[in-house]
Structure formats: structure tokens, C-alpha cells
Design a protein around this motif. Structure first.
Motif, mmCIF file in Angstrom:
data_model
loop_
_atom_site.group_PDB
_atom_site.id
_atom_site.type_symbol
_atom_site.label_atom_id
_atom_site.label_comp_id
_atom_site.label_asym_id
_atom_site.label_seq_id
_atom_site.Cartn_x
_atom_site.Cartn_y
_atom_site.Cartn_z
ATOM 1 N N LEU A 217 102.884 -32.344 30.195
ATOM 2 C CA LEU A 217 102.378 -31.060 29.717
ATOM 3 C C LEU A 217 103.541 -30.180 29.269
ATOM 4 C CD1 LEU A 217 99.597 -30.185 32.310
ATOM 5 C CD2 LEU A 217 99.296 -30.369 29.846
ATOM 6 N N PRO A 218 103.439 -29.549 28.103
ATOM 7 C CA PRO A 218 104.553 -28.742 27.585
ATOM 8 C C PRO A 218 104.937 -27.605 28.518
ATOM 9 C CG PRO A 218 102.945 -29.162 25.867
ATOM 10 C CD PRO A 218 102.326 -29.625 27.148
ATOM 11 N N GLU A 219 106.218 -27.264 28.473
ATOM 12 C CA GLU A 219 106.699 -26.118 29.228
ATOM 13 C C GLU A 219 106.308 -24.831 28.521
ATOM 14 O OE1 GLU A 219 110.873 -26.580 29.582
ATOM 15 O OE2 GLU A 219 110.745 -28.280 30.965
ATOM 16 N N ARG A 220 106.308 -23.750 29.288
ATOM 17 C CA ARG A 220 106.041 -22.452 28.679
ATOM 18 C C ARG A 220 107.145 -22.125 27.682
ATOM 19 N NH1 ARG A 220 102.120 -19.671 31.329
ATOM 20 N NH2 ARG A 220 101.646 -20.299 33.470
ATOM 21 N N PRO A 221 106.811 -21.463 26.570
ATOM 22 C CA PRO A 221 107.820 -21.150 25.564
ATOM 23 C C PRO A 221 108.985 -20.339 26.102
ATOM 24 C CG PRO A 221 105.617 -20.731 24.725
ATOM 25 C CD PRO A 221 105.480 -21.015 26.188
ATOM 26 N N ASP A 222 108.750 -19.481 27.107
ATOM 27 C CA ASP A 222 109.816 -18.607 27.577
ATOM 28 C C ASP A 222 110.517 -19.147 28.819
ATOM 29 O OD1 ASP A 222 107.706 -18.350 29.278
ATOM 30 O OD2 ASP A 222 107.686 -16.147 29.301
ATOM 31 N N ARG B 130 108.594 -27.508 35.401
ATOM 32 C CA ARG B 130 107.218 -27.810 35.041
ATOM 33 C C ARG B 130 106.423 -26.527 34.866
ATOM 34 N NH1 ARG B 130 106.316 -31.119 32.306
ATOM 35 N NH2 ARG B 130 104.138 -31.207 32.922
ATOM 36 N N THR B 131 105.327 -26.636 34.172
ATOM 37 C CA THR B 131 104.505 -25.467 33.903
ATOM 38 C C THR B 131 103.195 -25.565 34.651
ATOM 39 O OG1 THR B 131 103.188 -26.375 32.135
ATOM 40 C CG2 THR B 131 105.370 -25.627 31.545
ATOM 41 N N SER B 132 102.467 -24.479 34.633
ATOM 42 C CA SER B 132 101.088 -24.538 35.089
ATOM 43 C C SER B 132 100.258 -25.204 34.015
ATOM 44 C CB SER B 132 100.550 -23.119 35.336
ATOM 45 O OG SER B 132 100.280 -22.486 34.102
ATOM 46 N N SER B 133 99.031 -25.567 34.350
ATOM 47 C CA SER B 133 98.180 -26.249 33.380
ATOM 48 C C SER B 133 97.743 -25.322 32.261
ATOM 49 C CB SER B 133 96.938 -26.823 34.077
ATOM 50 O OG SER B 133 96.170 -25.781 34.632
ATOM 51 N N ASP B 134 98.053 -24.032 32.362
ATOM 52 C CA ASP B 134 97.669 -23.100 31.311
ATOM 53 C C ASP B 134 98.726 -22.955 30.229
ATOM 54 O OD1 ASP B 134 95.284 -22.574 32.522
ATOM 55 O OD2 ASP B 134 96.004 -20.816 33.599
ATOM 56 N N ALA B 135 99.853 -23.673 30.365
ATOM 57 C CA ALA B 135 100.941 -23.499 29.415
ATOM 58 C C ALA B 135 100.574 -24.046 28.052
ATOM 59 C CB ALA B 135 102.188 -24.216 29.924
ATOM 60 N N SER B 136 101.032 -23.364 27.004
ATOM 61 C CA SER B 136 100.808 -23.814 25.638
ATOM 62 C C SER B 136 101.756 -23.084 24.718
ATOM 63 C CB SER B 136 99.368 -23.546 25.206
ATOM 64 O OG SER B 136 99.242 -23.692 23.815
ATOM 65 N N ASP B 137 102.443 -23.832 23.847
ATOM 66 C CA ASP B 137 103.319 -23.207 22.869
ATOM 67 C C ASP B 137 102.529 -22.600 21.718
ATOM 68 O OD1 ASP B 137 105.454 -23.914 24.329
ATOM 69 O OD2 ASP B 137 106.369 -25.238 22.850
ATOM 70 N N GLY B 138 101.305 -23.023 21.526
ATOM 71 C CA GLY B 138 100.569 -22.617 20.350
ATOM 72 C C GLY B 138 99.745 -21.372 20.525
ATOM 73 N N ALA B 139 99.715 -20.787 21.733
ATOM 74 C CA ALA B 139 98.873 -19.635 22.029
ATOM 75 C C ALA B 139 97.415 -19.980 21.728
ATOM 76 C CB ALA B 139 99.348 -18.417 21.251
ATOM 77 N N ASP C 36 105.868 -32.692 19.723
ATOM 78 C CA ASP C 36 105.093 -33.509 18.790
ATOM 79 C C ASP C 36 104.452 -34.713 19.453
ATOM 80 O OD1 ASP C 36 104.316 -34.898 16.240
ATOM 81 O OD2 ASP C 36 105.918 -36.244 16.897
ATOM 82 N N GLU C 37 105.208 -35.476 20.231
ATOM 83 C CA GLU C 37 104.649 -36.693 20.827
ATOM 84 C C GLU C 37 103.470 -36.360 21.732
ATOM 85 O OE1 GLU C 37 107.829 -38.735 22.736
ATOM 86 O OE2 GLU C 37 108.704 -39.477 20.860
ATOM 87 N N PHE C 38 103.586 -35.276 22.486
ATOM 88 C CA PHE C 38 102.484 -34.883 23.359
ATOM 89 C C PHE C 38 101.230 -34.585 22.541
ATOM 90 C CE2 PHE C 38 99.803 -31.642 25.211
ATOM 91 C CZ PHE C 38 99.540 -32.148 26.475
ATOM 92 N N TYR C 39 101.374 -33.763 21.501
ATOM 93 C CA TYR C 39 100.190 -33.329 20.756
ATOM 94 C C TYR C 39 99.550 -34.471 19.968
ATOM 95 C CZ TYR C 39 100.784 -28.398 21.879
ATOM 96 O OH TYR C 39 100.851 -27.200 22.542
ATOM 97 N N ARG C 40 100.364 -35.350 19.399
ATOM 98 C CA ARG C 40 99.770 -36.485 18.685
ATOM 99 C C ARG C 40 99.069 -37.432 19.652
ATOM 100 N NH1 ARG C 40 103.504 -39.926 15.473
ATOM 101 N NH2 ARG C 40 105.289 -38.806 16.354
ATOM 102 N N ALA C 41 99.695 -37.695 20.793
ATOM 103 C CA ALA C 41 99.070 -38.578 21.778
ATOM 104 C C ALA C 41 97.827 -37.928 22.382
ATOM 105 C CB ALA C 41 100.070 -38.942 22.869
ATOM 106 N N LEU C 42 97.851 -36.600 22.528
ATOM 107 C CA LEU C 42 96.654 -35.897 23.000
ATOM 108 C C LEU C 42 95.497 -36.114 22.026
ATOM 109 C CD1 LEU C 42 95.491 -33.836 25.113
ATOM 110 C CD2 LEU C 42 96.132 -32.042 23.484
ATOM 111 N N GLY C 43 95.819 -36.126 20.729
ATOM 112 C CA GLY C 43 94.785 -36.390 19.736
ATOM 113 C C GLY C 43 94.187 -37.775 19.893
#
Length: 393
Positions: free
Chosen positions: A202-207, A214-223, A334-341
Motif C-alpha cells: 500500500l502506498p505511503e502517505r505523500p507527506d 507504512r501507512t494506514s489503509s486510508d493512504a492515497s497519493d491521488g486524493a 505505478d506497479e501498485f496501481y497497475r497490479a491493483l487494476g
């Protein structure tokens, strides 16, 4: 009145015809037929004298709970897209009376154009035209993500929410639901492996920076943005003229509030490039090579990407560069988001296979091949996460 198909659902068509007459006036000549393609909501073409309309209605075979075949969500999404820079069919009528055809439905305009999948029309078969197709595709996605999220999606299902962690949980729930029936036939272990690996990445928080951990499950770079949920080449229609103009984005039943980068990753997961490794494994060939629907699987794996994998078609990196320039949003992980798809599509196809097993007569003609599709999608996800399919390959 002539009903060429779908009579088992609408009977003699008098109920549907009466509803359409209330909206568009009487007609002497009425022809109703089902349009092919698509795996979720059904699509009917209605010839109403000289006019032609498209009717969208949920299928009789439900593919998965709260994930697909939601005409209410699709209607709300098309309402949201109306009047924006995102080309979409115009809504013409909505019927909430389920007694007319067995469920709610809506009517929209029939667009004039064609969908580009395996190959481009001769008039578009040049590097410049191919680049325009890709640019139109990317620009419309960027414009879509700039549309304010409507109130209609404030309480949207988890598949439409921005939380990547909750989305993964939803996919696991959908998979468990599908496997209540499909596991009796076979299990796709690679699908579960893919879900586990995505949860670990799961992606890290942008900040958070380098020290964020590690991030919480609510983290997202895309808002959060208005997302399509199924933005891919065969849901895009281009004008019939010489200019490769995008005239319509189709199939909005998974639209809502979500992470826009997941929309980008979904599109890129369909964007096979020349030189990408095959996802057709020897295990699948040996296990299903003699299956009645293996040829349909082969077409899905080898022929679907005829346009994107052509050497003259811009690749995934071109899409990302143009999207970032248009939105100011960085496409990270990128790898996360493509694999998520690929996981999302994997779970959807497993739901289709359950629908086929439970009611093969009501299921769509493509559903039998879903016995095999999850295996190749799991392989695609593995390849992406293992770095075998780089973004700019």
C-alpha cells in the motif's frame, strides 16, 4: 413491433413501448434488439420510427453484489458528466418503475462512432493519428478527474471510495462471495497471492517522506476525485470522420468517488506494449488448451491489445507524461496501481464465472471463458509487481 432478441425479459415489448411513447411520442415502426458486447448492464437498441435510442438495464444474471450492473450509479455518473469537457452520451429518459421490464432502466442517445480495440480503421493507421487517439484518451481522463465529485456518490459503495485499503478489503469480500460457488470448480491461488502482495505494498502517505514508514489503509497519493472505474480502450468511442476525435466515454456503472491514480493504473493495465511478456502461461495452455472457450481466451490475451501494442502507438509512458502535465498530479506507485487494476478485473471475472455457474441460461455469452481468465490476470499482476513489465518498457 419487432423484437429481435430479449423477449424473455420484456415479453411482447408493450410495457417498454408504452414507457417510450410517454417520453418520445407514438411510433409506427418499433424494433428492439440487444446490442452485443459488455459484461455488466445490458444494452438494447430501440428503433423508434426514424429515431434510434439506447436502453441500459441491469442483467438478469447478477455478476457481483454492489460492484457492477448498477444503472442508478451509471445514470448519476452520466448526469455528472453532462455539460463538462468529458464526452458522454446524453441522457434522454429514466424509468424507476421496475414493473415495466423487471428493473429500473434509462434511455440515452445512440452515439455515431466506433470503438478501437484490436486494430485501428485505415484512416487512423498513421503515427500521427495513433498519437491523437492516445492523447484524446488521456485528455478525457484528465478532464474527468477535474469534475467535482457529485453529492450522489457521498455514500457510494467501497469500490468507489478513495481508501485503497478499504478497496482491497472490498475486493477480498467480493472474491469470497464468488468463491462460495467457483471454488467447487477450481481455485485461482495466484489471485490470493496478488491480493496479499498488494496489501503489503500500500502506498505511503505523500507527506511521510523517506521516514514515514507504512501507512494506514486510508493512504492515497491521488486524493479523491470523480472516477470512471472502467476507463479502458473498449469503453471509448471515436468519431466516424477523418479526425480521431473522442465522442463518447461509455459504461459508467462503476463510476463514483475514488482515487484518480487507480483510474490511471486501470487504463495502463490494459495498455500492453510491444515487447511485454505474454500472460498466457504454459499451465493454462496445458489445463485448458482443449476447452471449448480456449480460443476466446486466446483472443482476449493475444488480440485485444492490437492497437496499444503496435510499434506506432504511443506507450504507457506517453499516457503518464500527458496526464501529469494536464492535471499537475504525479502518478506515483505505478506497479501498485497497475497490479491493483489486474486484481480488480480478476475479482470481477470471478464474479462473472459464479453468475455462469449459477444460471448459465441467463449469463452473458462471454461468461464461460471466465473459468480461465482469472489465471492469466493473476499472472499479469505477478509480472507487474515483479518488475517484468516496466512502465516505460
Amino acid at each position: 413491433m419487432e423484437i429481435e432478441a430479449y423477449a424473455d425479459r420484456i415479453g411482447d415489448g408493450t410495457g417498454l413501448a408504452a414507457e417510450l411513447e410517454s417520453a418520445f411520442g407514438p411510433a409506427e415502426t418499433v424494433v428492439i434488439r440487444e446490442l452485443p458486447g459488455g459484461n455488466a448492464n445490458d444494452t438494447l437498441l430501440v428503433e423508434w420510427d426514424e429515431s434510434r435510442y439506447v436502453v441500459r438495464i441491469p442483467p438478469t444474471a447478477t455478476p457481483a453484489p454492489a460492484m457492477l450492473a448498477d444503472v442508478r450509479r451509471e445514470y448519476a455518473a452520466l448526469e455528472t458528466a453532462a455539460g463538462t469537457a468529458v464526452p458522454a452520451p446524453e441522457l434522454l429518459h429514466r424509468c424507476r418503475d421496475a414493473s415495466v421490464v423487471g428493473d429500473e432502466f434509462f434511455v440515452m442517445e445512440l452515439l455515431d462512432g466506433e470503438v478501437i480495440e484490436e486494430r485501428v480503421p485505415d484512416r487512423f493507421d498513421s503515427p500521427a493519428a495513433r498519437e491523437r487517439i492516445v492523447d484524446e484518451t488521456t485528455d478525457a481522463l484528465a478532464a474527468l478527474h477535474d469534475v467535482p465529485v457529485p453529492d450522489a456518490f457521498a455514500d457510494a459503495p467501497a469500490t468507489s471510495e478513495a481508501s485503497l485499503g478499504r478497496e482491497l478489503e472490498t475486493f477480498r469480500e467480493q472474491l469470497a462471495w464468488a468463491e462460495e460457488r467457483t471454488a467447487e470448480e477450481r481455485r485461482v491461488h495466484g489471485l490470493h497471492d496478488l491480493a496479499d502482495r498488494l496489501e503489503d505494498r500500500l502506498p505511503e502517505r505523500p507527506d511521510d517522506g523517506e521516514a514515514g514508514g507504512r501507512t494506514s489503509s486510508d493512504a492515497s497519493d491521488g486524493a479523491t476525485a470523480f472516477v470512471h472505474g472502467d476507463y479502458k480502450p473498449d469503453n471509448l468511442m471515436f468519431a466516424p470522420g477523418d479526425e480521431a476525435d473522442l465522442v463518447g466515454v461509455l459504461d459508467w456503472e462503476m463510476a463514483g468517488r475514488g482515487d484518480p491514480l487507480a483510474d490511471v493504473g486501470w487504463l495502463l493495465s490494459y495498455w500492453e506494449q510491444d515487447g511485454d511478456p505474454s500472460i498466457m502461461t504454459e499451465e493454462v495452455r496445458e489445463r485448458y488448451g482443449d476447452h471449448d472457450y480456449f480460443e476466446m481466451l486466446r483472443v482476449f490475451v493475444e488480440d485485444y491489445s492490437g492497437f496499444t501494442s503496435h510499434p506506432d502507438s504511443p506507450g504507457r509512458g506517453h499516457i503518464v507524461d500527458r496526464y501529469e502535465a494536464a492535471t499537475g498530479r504525479e502518478y506515483r506507485h505505478d506497479e501498485f496501481y497497475r497490479a491493483l487494476g489486474t486484481l480488480k478485473l480478476d475479482v470481477i471475472t470471478e464474479g462473472f464465472f459464479r453468475a455462469h455457474l449459477e444460471d448459465s441460461a441467463a449469463a452473458k455469452p462471454t461468461y464461460p471463458v471466465m473459468r480461465m481468465v482469472p489465471f492469466v490476470l493473476a499472472e499479469q499482476g505477478r509480472q507487474i509487481l515483479d518488475g517484468e513489465v516496466p512502465l516505460r518498457g
